[in-house]
Design an enzyme around this catalytic site. Structure first.
Site, short mmCIF file in Angstrom:
data_model
loop_
_atom_site.label_atom_id
_atom_site.label_comp_id
_atom_site.label_asym_id
_atom_site.label_seq_id
_atom_site.Cartn_x
_atom_site.Cartn_y
_atom_site.Cartn_z
N ALA A 13 16.20 -8.53 26.63
CA ALA A 13 16.10 -9.31 25.70
C ALA A 13 16.36 -8.91 23.82
O ALA A 13 15.96 -9.06 23.29
CB ALA A 13 14.80 -10.38 25.46
N ASP A 159 19.52 12.26 18.76
CA ASP A 159 19.28 13.30 17.69
C ASP A 159 20.28 14.11 17.92
O ASP A 159 21.43 14.57 16.66
CB ASP A 159 18.10 13.66 18.65
CG ASP A 159 17.11 12.87 18.92
OD1 ASP A 159 16.25 12.58 17.41
OD2 ASP A 159 16.59 12.37 19.59
N HIS A 187 11.86 14.38 22.53
CA HIS A 187 12.45 13.54 21.18
C HIS A 187 11.05 12.83 20.39
O HIS A 187 10.80 12.05 20.53
CB HIS A 187 12.96 12.24 21.74
CG HIS A 187 13.62 10.66 21.03
ND1 HIS A 187 14.42 11.20 20.17
CD2 HIS A 187 12.88 9.73 20.91
CE1 HIS A 187 14.59 10.10 19.78
NE2 HIS A 187 13.91 8.69 19.76
#
Ligand code: NAD
Ligand code: LMR
Length: 328
Positions: A13, A159, A187
């Protein structure tokens, strides 16, 4: 036509899922001949919002999309899953680092690892997007011991895409003319975006840029801090570009990479390039028949070595913190 495969999207959602689901239903990830059943997992309070997303999926009127199951039950979501996008997690706000999310989010990946272990196919491909993505992938895999470790990956493709786009802009070329830029490590803001092996129209990028200070400082920091820059401007974390990157990552994993092309993925370290084992570290990989191989024997400069060490150290610290949250 092939039998449908079950594809799970968690956080269904949320913002990223909203851009991801269309790509999946339209066939741009698993291909135009592969029907899919979508299993949409979110938390109970989001079920009404999720119903709206289901209505929109129906209204897309796309023939590859077979069943759609919205659910708050991980057992139902992960049943016979062939691929899973683990997006559902809290995003960071301005001023936070991604690792500040660790204590809130890592518990989600324990529960989902356990559910994958019990209910998913043993060859399920799991892509962790929710932050801190590398450590969440490590934890998820840890709690799914019956599924091979190489079936768990973390997303650093955003990235990579950012780095490719920045180099293309600098050199005034189309983005697809830039190949083999690498994202090493986490990350996070310690990641090492490395253009030293990249090519532009087949020629080395460093020679084309001809400005090592720009590559080692401006380019590097721009990519490291790009997520924060998007949050500062949008007041929400990147979603459209993250969803595109998730589709790119899974499509390459599913279909394979083109000859001579590398992509970056967070995978369990096997010790390549002297990176410690038992962390999920982004490496350059090639992919064939659904299996990735870390690109080997690239020269590593002293500068690159110090960057690899810094991002590996951060991942080891995150691993320690994750274990202390889960097993206090
Ligand atoms: P969002 O807040 O819009 O959506 C997250 C959704 O996850 C919400 O609907 C929430 O209810 C749901 N959720 C929370 N706990 C859940 C659980 N236990 N099971 C299933 N669903 C759950 O956030 P978003 O913008 O979609 O971002 C999601 C995550 O992706 C964040 O952690 C964000 O930092 C991360 N992210 C990663 C990258 C990357 O490159 N790896 C890029 C962008 C965002
Ligand atoms: C990104 O890179 O945009 C995401 O990981 C969101 C964030 O927190 O930076």
């Amino acid at each position: 036509m092939a039998e449908p495969i079950n594809v799970v999207v968690t956080g269904a959602a949320g913002q990223i899922a909203y851009s991801l689901l269309y790509q999946l239903a339209a066939g741009s990830v698993f291909g135009p001949d592969q029907p899919i059943n979508l299993r949409l997992l979110d938390i109970p309070v989001m079920m009404e919002v999720l119903q709206g997303v289901v209505m929109e999926l129906e209204d897309l009127a796309l023939p590859l999309l077979k069943e759609v199951l919205p659910t708050a039950d991980p057992a139902a979501a992960f049943k016979d899953a062939a691929a899973a996008f683990l997006v559902g997690a809290m995003p960071r706000k301005q001023g936070m680092e991604r690792k500040d999310l660790l204590s809130a989010n890592v518990k989600i990946f324990k529960v989902q690892g356990e559910a994958l272990d019990k209910y998913a196919r043993k060859d399920v491909k799991v892509l962790v997007v929710g932050n801190p993505a590398n450590t969440n992938a490590l934890i998820c895999s840890h709690y799914a011991p019956s599924i091979p470790k190489e079936n768990f990956t973390a997303m650093t493709r955003l990235d990579q895409n950012r780095a490719q786009a920045a180099l293309a802009a600098r050199l005034g070329v189309q983005v697809d003319k830039i190949l083999n830029v690498i994202i090493w490590g986490n990350h996070s803001s310690t990641q090492f975006p490395d253009a030293s092996h990249a090519t532009v129209n087949g020629k080395p990028v460093p020679a084309a840029v001809n400005d090592d200070t720009w590559l080692n400082e401006v380019f590097l920091e721009t990519i490291q801090k790009r997520g924060a820059a998007v949050i500062a401007a949008r007041k929400m974390s990147s979603a459209m570009s993250a969803a595109k990157a998730a589709g790119d990552h899974m499509r390459d994993w599913w279909m394979g990479t083109k000859p001579g092309h590398w992509v970056s993925m967070g995978v369990l370290s096997d010790g390549s390039y002297g990176v410690p084992k038992d962390i999920v570290f982004s490496f350059p990989v090639t992919i064939k028949d659904g299996k990735f191989n870390i690109v080997q024997n690239l020269p590593v400069s002293d500068f690159a070595r110090s960057k690899l060490n810094a991002t590996a150290k951060e991942l080891e610290e995150e691993r320690t913190e994750a274990h202390s949250v889960l097993m206090p």
